[in-house]
Design a protein around this motif. Structure first.
Motif, PDB file in Angstrom:
ATOM      1  N   GLU A   1       1.920  12.131  -4.373  1.00  0.00           N
ATOM      2  CA  GLU A   1       1.368  10.793  -4.112  1.00  0.00           C
ATOM      3  C   GLU A   1       1.018  10.055  -5.403  1.00  0.00           C
ATOM      4  O   GLU A   1       0.960   8.825  -5.432  1.00  0.00           O
ATOM      5  CB  GLU A   1       0.126  10.925  -3.215  1.00  0.00           C
ATOM      6  N   LEU A   2       0.799  10.782  -6.482  1.00  0.00           N
ATOM      7  CA  LEU A   2       0.489  10.148  -7.767  1.00  0.00           C
ATOM      8  C   LEU A   2       1.649   9.293  -8.269  1.00  0.00           C
ATOM      9  O   LEU A   2       1.468   8.433  -9.124  1.00  0.00           O
ATOM     10  CB  LEU A   2       0.147  11.208  -8.813  1.00  0.00           C
ATOM     11  N   GLY A   3       2.835   9.547  -7.745  1.00  0.00           N
ATOM     12  CA  GLY A   3       3.994   8.760  -8.136  1.00  0.00           C
ATOM     13  C   GLY A   3       4.299   7.622  -7.186  1.00  0.00           C
ATOM     14  O   GLY A   3       5.329   6.955  -7.321  1.00  0.00           O
ATOM     15  N   SER A   4       3.404   7.366  -6.243  1.00  0.00           N
ATOM     16  CA  SER A   4       3.618   6.304  -5.258  1.00  0.00           C
ATOM     17  C   SER A   4       3.640   4.929  -5.910  1.00  0.00           C
ATOM     18  O   SER A   4       2.968   4.689  -6.919  1.00  0.00           O
ATOM     19  CB  SER A   4       2.509   6.351  -4.200  1.00  0.00           C
ATOM     20  N   SER A   5       4.393   4.017  -5.312  1.00  0.00           N
ATOM     21  CA  SER A   5       4.411   2.623  -5.792  1.00  0.00           C
ATOM     22  C   SER A   5       3.185   1.855  -5.309  1.00  0.00           C
ATOM     23  O   SER A   5       2.941   0.728  -5.745  1.00  0.00           O
ATOM     24  CB  SER A   5       5.685   1.922  -5.306  1.00  0.00           C
ATOM     25  N   VAL A   6       2.404   2.456  -4.412  1.00  0.00           N
ATOM     26  CA  VAL A   6       1.199   1.818  -3.862  1.00  0.00           C
ATOM     27  C   VAL A   6      -0.012   2.255  -4.697  1.00  0.00           C
ATOM     28  O   VAL A   6      -0.336   3.444  -4.756  1.00  0.00           O
ATOM     29  CB  VAL A   6       0.991   2.209  -2.390  1.00  0.00           C
ATOM     30  N   ALA A   7      -0.674   1.299  -5.325  1.00  0.00           N
ATOM     31  CA  ALA A   7      -1.782   1.618  -6.222  1.00  0.00           C
ATOM     32  C   ALA A   7      -2.902   2.372  -5.509  1.00  0.00           C
ATOM     33  O   ALA A   7      -3.458   3.333  -6.050  1.00  0.00           O
ATOM     34  CB  ALA A   7      -2.332   0.333  -6.846  1.00  0.00           C
ATOM     35  N   GLN A   8      -3.238   1.954  -4.301  1.00  0.00           N
ATOM     36  CA  GLN A   8      -4.321   2.630  -3.585  1.00  0.00           C
ATOM     37  C   GLN A   8      -3.970   4.079  -3.287  1.00  0.00           C
ATOM     38  O   GLN A   8      -4.848   4.950  -3.299  1.00  0.00           O
ATOM     39  CB  GLN A   8      -4.657   1.894  -2.290  1.00  0.00           C
ATOM     40  N   ALA A   9      -2.709   4.358  -3.037  1.00  0.00           N
ATOM     41  CA  ALA A   9      -2.285   5.742  -2.790  1.00  0.00           C
ATOM     42  C   ALA A   9      -2.528   6.585  -4.037  1.00  0.00           C
ATOM     43  O   ALA A   9      -3.003   7.730  -3.958  1.00  0.00           O
ATOM     44  CB  ALA A   9      -0.813   5.774  -2.397  1.00  0.00           C
ATOM     45  N   ARG A  10      -2.211   6.024  -5.210  1.00  0.00           N
ATOM     46  CA  ARG A  10      -2.406   6.762  -6.464  1.00  0.00           C
ATOM     47  C   ARG A  10      -3.894   6.985  -6.739  1.00  0.00           C
ATOM     48  O   ARG A  10      -4.309   8.098  -7.077  1.00  0.00           O
ATOM     49  CB  ARG A  10      -1.769   6.007  -7.641  1.00  0.00           C
ATOM     50  N   SER A  11      -4.696   5.934  -6.601  1.00  0.00           N
ATOM     51  CA  SER A  11      -6.119   6.061  -6.918  1.00  0.00           C
ATOM     52  C   SER A  11      -6.834   7.003  -5.956  1.00  0.00           C
ATOM     53  O   SER A  11      -7.691   7.807  -6.358  1.00  0.00           O
ATOM     54  CB  SER A  11      -6.801   4.687  -6.917  1.00  0.00           C
ATOM     55  N   GLN A  12      -6.457   6.947  -4.673  1.00  0.00           N
ATOM     56  CA  GLN A  12      -7.103   7.818  -3.696  1.00  0.00           C
ATOM     57  C   GLN A  12      -6.695   9.279  -3.916  1.00  0.00           C
ATOM     58  O   GLN A  12      -7.515  10.188  -3.766  1.00  0.00           O
ATOM     59  CB  GLN A  12      -6.736   7.370  -2.285  1.00  0.00           C
ATOM     60  N   ALA A  13      -5.449   9.497  -4.289  1.00  0.00           N
ATOM     61  CA  ALA A  13      -4.991  10.859  -4.577  1.00  0.00           C
ATOM     62  C   ALA A  13      -5.739  11.423  -5.785  1.00  0.00           C
ATOM     63  O   ALA A  13      -6.157  12.586  -5.793  1.00  0.00           O
ATOM     64  CB  ALA A  13      -3.481  10.871  -4.835  1.00  0.00           C
ATOM     65  N   LEU A  14      -5.932  10.601  -6.801  1.00  0.00           N
ATOM     66  CA  LEU A  14      -6.676  11.026  -7.985  1.00  0.00           C
ATOM     67  C   LEU A  14      -8.111  11.396  -7.616  1.00  0.00           C
ATOM     68  O   LEU A  14      -8.638  12.430  -8.040  1.00  0.00           O
ATOM     69  CB  LEU A  14      -6.676   9.909  -9.029  1.00  0.00           C
ATOM     70  N   HIS A  15      -8.742  10.534  -6.848  1.00  0.00           N
ATOM     71  CA  HIS A  15     -10.124  10.779  -6.438  1.00  0.00           C
ATOM     72  C   HIS A  15     -10.241  12.097  -5.674  1.00  0.00           C
ATOM     73  O   HIS A  15     -11.154  12.894  -5.924  1.00  0.00           O
ATOM     74  CB  HIS A  15     -10.609   9.616  -5.579  1.00  0.00           C
ATOM     75  N   THR A  16      -9.290  12.335  -4.782  1.00  0.00           N
ATOM     76  CA  THR A  16      -9.330  13.555  -3.981  1.00  0.00           C
ATOM     77  C   THR A  16      -9.078  14.789  -4.844  1.00  0.00           C
ATOM     78  O   THR A  16      -9.741  15.822  -4.684  1.00  0.00           O
ATOM     79  CB  THR A  16      -8.299  13.482  -2.840  1.00  0.00           C
ATOM     80  N   LEU A  17      -8.154  14.689  -5.783  1.00  0.00           N
ATOM     81  CA  LEU A  17      -7.881  15.810  -6.686  1.00  0.00           C
ATOM     82  C   LEU A  17      -9.110  16.146  -7.530  1.00  0.00           C
ATOM     83  O   LEU A  17      -9.372  17.317  -7.820  1.00  0.00           O
ATOM     84  CB  LEU A  17      -6.691  15.488  -7.590  1.00  0.00           C
ATOM     85  N   SER A  18      -9.870  15.125  -7.913  1.00  0.00           N
ATOM     86  CA  SER A  18     -11.078  15.394  -8.697  1.00  0.00           C
ATOM     87  C   SER A  18     -12.092  16.160  -7.874  1.00  0.00           C
ATOM     88  O   SER A  18     -12.846  16.992  -8.412  1.00  0.00           O
ATOM     89  CB  SER A  18     -11.693  14.087  -9.204  1.00  0.00           C
TER      90      SER A  18
END
Length: 206
Positions: free
Chosen positions: A69-86
Motif C-alpha cells: 500500500e505504500l506504493g499506492s497512487s492514493v496519498a491517504q492510502a500511503r499515509s494510513q499504511a505508514l501510521h499503521t506500520l508505526s
C-alpha cells in the motif's frame, strides 16, 4: 448488515461499529476490506479505529500488505499504511519507510513517514536518518516544519552534527529551521513559535 457492508455505510457511526467488530473478531479474511477502506475513509476516528483493527490481525499477513500500500497512487492510502506500520512496530519495514516516502510530495504522507521512520529506526541508523530528514528543512507551512523538528528531536543527540551542518546552509529558511530544531532539542517543552523566535535571535547574533 455484515462487517464488509458496514465498512461502506453512509453513516460514520455504522462504519465505526463495523470496524470495531472487525477488530474484535480479528479475522484475517477481512484484511483486504480494511486496507481498502483506509484509502477512502473520510472520518478521522474511523481511520484511527481501522489502524487498531489492522494491528489485531497477524502481523505476518498485515505487514506485507501494508508495504504494498505504500506504493499506492492514493496519498491517504500511503499515509494510513505508514501510521499503521508505526503501531505494529515491525522494524523490518524500515528500509522501505526511510526512502523516498520521507520526501513525498504530499505533506500528510511525508509527516507520517517521518514519524514512522523515527519509531522504527534501528540502532546506529539515527544519524543517517537525520541526514535524510534535514533535506526537508525550510519547506512547507508551520505544521510541516513543526512535525519535522519533532521527528528530529525524537532521534536524540545523534542529530546534533547534522543540525550544525544545516546551520551553515546558504538558505536562510534552512538555517532558521535548523536553529529552531536545536532549541527544541535542548528544551523539548518550549513551544515551536518560541523556538523559531529564539533561533532568529541566535542567527542575528551570529
Amino acid at each position: 448488515m455484515g462487517i464488509v457492508d458496514g465498512l461502506g455505510a453512509a453513516a460514520s457511526s455504522v462504519r465505526l461499529r463495523a470496524v470495531m467488530a472487525a477488530g474484535t473478531s480479528a479475522e484475517p479474511g477481512l484484511l483486504e476490506a480494511l486496507v481498502g477502506r483506509c484509502a477512502v475513509e473520510p472520518d478521522f476516528f474511523v481511520r484511527d479505529m481501522l489502524t487498531w483493527a489492522l494491528t489485531r490481525l497477524p502481523a505476518e499477513v498485515t505487514v506485507p500488505r501494508l508495504v504494498v500500500e505504500l506504493g499506492s497512487s492514493v496519498a491517504q492510502a500511503r499515509s494510513q499504511a505508514l501510521h499503521t506500520l508505526s503501531k505494529i512496530g515491525d522494524r523490518s519495514v524500515y528500509p522501505v519507510v526511510s526512502g523516498a516516502l520521507l520526501h513525498d510530495g504530499d505533506d500528510e504522507v511525508a509527516r507520517a513517514a517521518w514519524r514512522t521512520a523515527v519509531a522504527l529506526v534501528p540502532e546506529g541508523e539515527g544519524e543517517r536518518l537525520a541526514g535524510e530528514l534535514v533535506r526537508e528543512f525550510g519547506r512547507g507551512d508551520r505544521e510541516r516544519r513543526l512535525s519535522l523538528s519533532r521527528a528530529l528531536v525524537g532521534l536524540g543527540s545523534v542529530v546534533e552534527p547534522v543540525l550544525e551542518a544545516a546551520m551553515g546552509s546558504v538558505d536562510e529558511a534552512v538555517r532558521e529551521h535548523a536553529a529552531a530544531t536545536g532549541v527544541l532539542l535542548r528544551d523539548p517543552e518550549v513551544g515551536f513559535d518560541a523556538a523559531v523566535h529564539e533561533a532568529t535571535r541566535i542567527m542575528a547574533l551570529g
